[in-house]
Structures are given as C-alpha cells and as structure tokens.
Scaffold this active site. Sequence first.
Site, short mmCIF file in Angstrom:
data_model
loop_
_atom_site.label_atom_id
_atom_site.label_comp_id
_atom_site.label_asym_id
_atom_site.label_seq_id
_atom_site.Cartn_x
_atom_site.Cartn_y
_atom_site.Cartn_z
CB VAL A 1 -10.68 -3.87 -2.11
CG1 VAL A 1 -11.63 -4.25 -1.21
CG2 VAL A 1 -11.34 -4.41 -3.82
CB ALA A 2 -8.97 0.19 -5.94
NE ARG A 3 -1.81 0.40 -3.99
CZ ARG A 3 -1.89 -0.97 -4.16
NH1 ARG A 3 -3.08 -1.47 -3.63
NH2 ARG A 3 -1.07 -1.78 -4.21
CD GLU B 1 -3.22 2.20 2.73
OE1 GLU B 1 -2.12 1.25 2.85
OE2 GLU B 1 -4.21 2.07 1.88
CG HIS C 1 -3.61 -1.95 2.13
ND1 HIS C 1 -2.86 -0.74 1.47
CD2 HIS C 1 -3.72 -2.87 1.14
CE1 HIS C 1 -2.64 -1.14 0.40
NE2 HIS C 1 -3.11 -2.47 -0.02
CG ASP D 1 -8.41 -3.55 2.71
OD1 ASP D 1 -8.16 -3.98 3.70
OD2 ASP D 1 -7.20 -3.81 1.93
#
Length: 322
Positions: A237-239, A268, A287, A263
């Site tokens: 859930v970071a990058r 993206e 995301h 996520d």
Amino acid sequence: MFPSKDKLTICFAHVAYRMRERFELRQSGIKSFEVRAFEDLQKRIGEADVVLASGMWKNELIPLATNLKFIQSISSGMDQYSKDELAAKGVRLASAAGVNARAVAEHALALILALARRLPEARDNQRRHHWRGMIGDLAAREDELGGKTLLVVGTGRIGGHLAKLAKAFDMTVIGIRRDPKLGANGADSIHGMADLVKLVPAADFVALASALTPETEGLMSRAALAAMKPSAYFVNVARGRVADEEALIETLRAGKIAGAAIDVTREEPLGDDSPLWDLPNVFITPHTAGETRRYEDNVIDILMENLDRLWRGEKTLRNQVL
C-alpha cells in the site's frame, strides 16, 4: 508577498475528486476554479495563486504558473514535484501526509484479511455459481491471523496504525523504518531498512507502507522476495516502485510465495498487458487505499490551516516540503 484573502485564487486540479464542491460548502469567500484534465490545467494555471493537485501535476507547468505561490498536494507522495525548480521560483509546497493514514492502514489490513480468508477466491466462486466443498488439505484452507507475524516496512503514520490494528488480531509485528531511534510506533520490535532481507524469513505477511524515496525505491528487491517463506504473502500500500515489480511477478509465477495483494503498481493505471492481472495468486485494488468519503474534507482542513499560516506570515507550514 502572499496574496490577501480577497485577492487569492485557488485551482483545484483532479480528474475525480470533488475538492471545489467541498471547499465551496465552507463559504470562505475565496475565489476558486476547478479543472479535470491536464490540458485545462495548462491553459488556466496562470490564473492561480494556489494549486491543489497530485497526479495531474507535471513540472512543465512551472514556467506557465506566473502567479503561483503555494502548492498544497492532495497526496502524501511528493515524487512528482521538482523541489529545486519550485524553490527557484519561490513556490511553497506542502504534502497531505497523514490525511489518509487511517484509511490506508485499514485497507492494508483488509488486504491481509482477504488473503488469509481467501476472499478473492470466494468472490470468483460466487461469480461461477460454485459452492466450494470442505477442504482436507490444511495448507489450502482459510487461515487465522492470531499468532502470525507481520513485517511492516515503514512504520510512520500508516505503518504505525497498521501495527496497532494487527496487534488487535494478536499478530506479532516487526517494524522497519529509516530511523529506528524514532521508536517502534506500535510494533513489537523496530529495525533499520538495511535489515529487511534478514527479517523477511520470519514474516507470514510482508506489508510495504513506506514513502517512495531514493532510499526506498526497489527496497523490496529480488533478494528480499527470495527470502520470503513459501507460505508468506506480500502486501503493498506504499508505492509501486518500492518493490521490484519484475521480480515480484517472477516470484508469484513460480509459486515461491503464497500470493500478493497490491494497491499500487510501478505504472498506473496498470497496463492491459501486465501479467499481474491474470496471476491467480494476486489480488489487485486500483490505488484506492486512501480514498474515503471524508478524503476531500480532510485535505481541505490542511489547506485552510496552511492558508492561515501564510496569511500570518509564518515560515513553517503543516506538512511543509518547501
């Protein structure tokens, strides 16, 4: 000189968020406008003294932003902004760090629960009208979180809250952060980033919750993934760029870990041709970890606080970057 309230113009730039709508409900009397596409931002950025943006921001806008004094980022991630170019133009910059920490931590725990309870498989079975029978193979059954070990990479606002949530499920939490001297922040033990590969083998779940920085880019490396237990799960859930995505795909394809819930991805939106879409042991959310019904209002709270500080001539902003 920062413009007075009656002279100020704010630009809200986002493809979906309803920032201006929520801002107008506060009846501040401040002039504002909204853009939903980058081309419109290019055309109108010269009108703005303040910009609220995140993914729509591109540094090629800086020469066009002739009146720009302050950028309030809508996100906590700041890698899209050229701090050197903005500083050279005297533009102040603040992040939205912490605005969605609780939401992202809750999402991370939801992903962990989804993996443990095999919810993606249950949804697939529902779509196929398939009632799965009882399973004799212990390794193929749903699992419990109690007694499991969670390795949280990045125990700042998000990771610290995730650690506290995990403790409520009787998990053991190992924390990793840039400066362990800042404290465990809810984890049972705290370590430096350099200890990642050494600590990974102890984890049943490895969750990335760190900011993207030069130090953390590619931190979840091929070596770190190779060190995970075959029964362990990876959560991000970071990058996307905090993990080596190519190595992750290879690891998942080979079945060297039990699965992943992500996520975020390196690019993206995730390309149609990405193998991640079709891997059976991958669960993807687009995301959305930080998106809640309160998100806009939470960001505007930070904006209003920072505007008040700028009008008072204060040198320090909330979540100041520049």
